[in-house]
Design a protein around this motif. Structure first.
Motif: not given
Lengths: 111, 114
Positions: A20-24, A47-49, A66-69, A74-76
């Motif tokens: 998992t790659l994490l973006c903050a 992907h986008y959110s 991806v997930s945007r909890l 934003f996780l890939l």
């Protein structure tokens, strides 16, 4: 302000492994994006959110989730890595003036 | 479908000379156009944008770009190049459909020679 941060910076995976790659981002931006950059191909959207709890497919979504909890993250995910996923991955968030702020990138090698 | 072309993989220019990096686009509706710069091992940095208004837009580090609707172009220019301008330049377009989906060109490598 840290802007957009990405972890990890580098990673080597074997075929079939997951990660998992994490973006903050700390700018309170609604829209976030994941791109991959390959030589001669520019950036391609994975992907986008458009907000917390929402995600959508981009141009090259296969093999990624991806997930945007939380709004700021934003996780890939790569469930089963393949050599074709060797690339540099960039996360970005969208400011109110429509310019994107990019993270420093994650260089992923799949052997 | 949206698309962006950057017809030159590489542009070489002597320091002090004017530079141009070309971009043409295809998009339905009104285009929103952007230029980004990427230095080695770094993320992309925003340079300038055209949303509406004056066709000539000015951005960071002395760069400017001209929007030409009839030629569907958005060329990046600078009157006097610096060695430190050497980098990879990307043009991007969106028409602000759902998700503000951006399409990037393949990039042009600019080399400014001393």
């Amino acid at each position: 302000n840290a802007g957009v941060t990405q972890t990890p910076k580098f990673r080597v995976l074997k075929t079939g492994q997951s990660m998992t790659l994490l973006c903050a981002q700390d700018m309170n931006h609604e829209y976030m994006y994941w791109y991959r950059q390959d030589p001669g191909m520019g950036l391609r959207l994975i992907h986008y959110s458009v907000g917390e709890g929402t995600t959508a497919k981009g141009e090259v979504p296969d093999g990624y989730n991806v997930s945007r909890l939380k709004k700021q993250n934003f996780l890939l995910g790569l469930e089963s890595a393949a050599p074709s996923q060797t690339s540099v991955y960039f996360c970005a968030s969208l400011a109110g003036g429509y310019e994107q702020y990019f993270g420093p990138g994650t260089r992923l090698t799949v052997t | 479908a949206q698309s962006v072309a950057q017809p030159e993989d590489q542009v070489n220019v002597a320091e002090g000379n004017p530079l141009t990096v070309k971009c043409t686009y295809s998009v339905s509706g009104n285009p929103y156009l952007f230029w980004y710069v990427q230095y080695p091992n770094r993320g992309l940095q925003f340079l300038l944008k055209y949303i509406t208004g004056d066709n000539l837009v000015k951005g960071s580090y002395g760069f400017e770009a001209e929007f030409n609707k009839s030629q569907t172009s958005f060329h990046l220019k600078k009157p006097s190049a610096l060695v430190s301008d050497s980098a990879l330049y990307f043009c991007a377009v969106t028409n602000f459909g759902y998700g503000q989906n951006f399409v990037f060109g393949p990039g042009t490598r600019l080399s400014v020679l001393p």
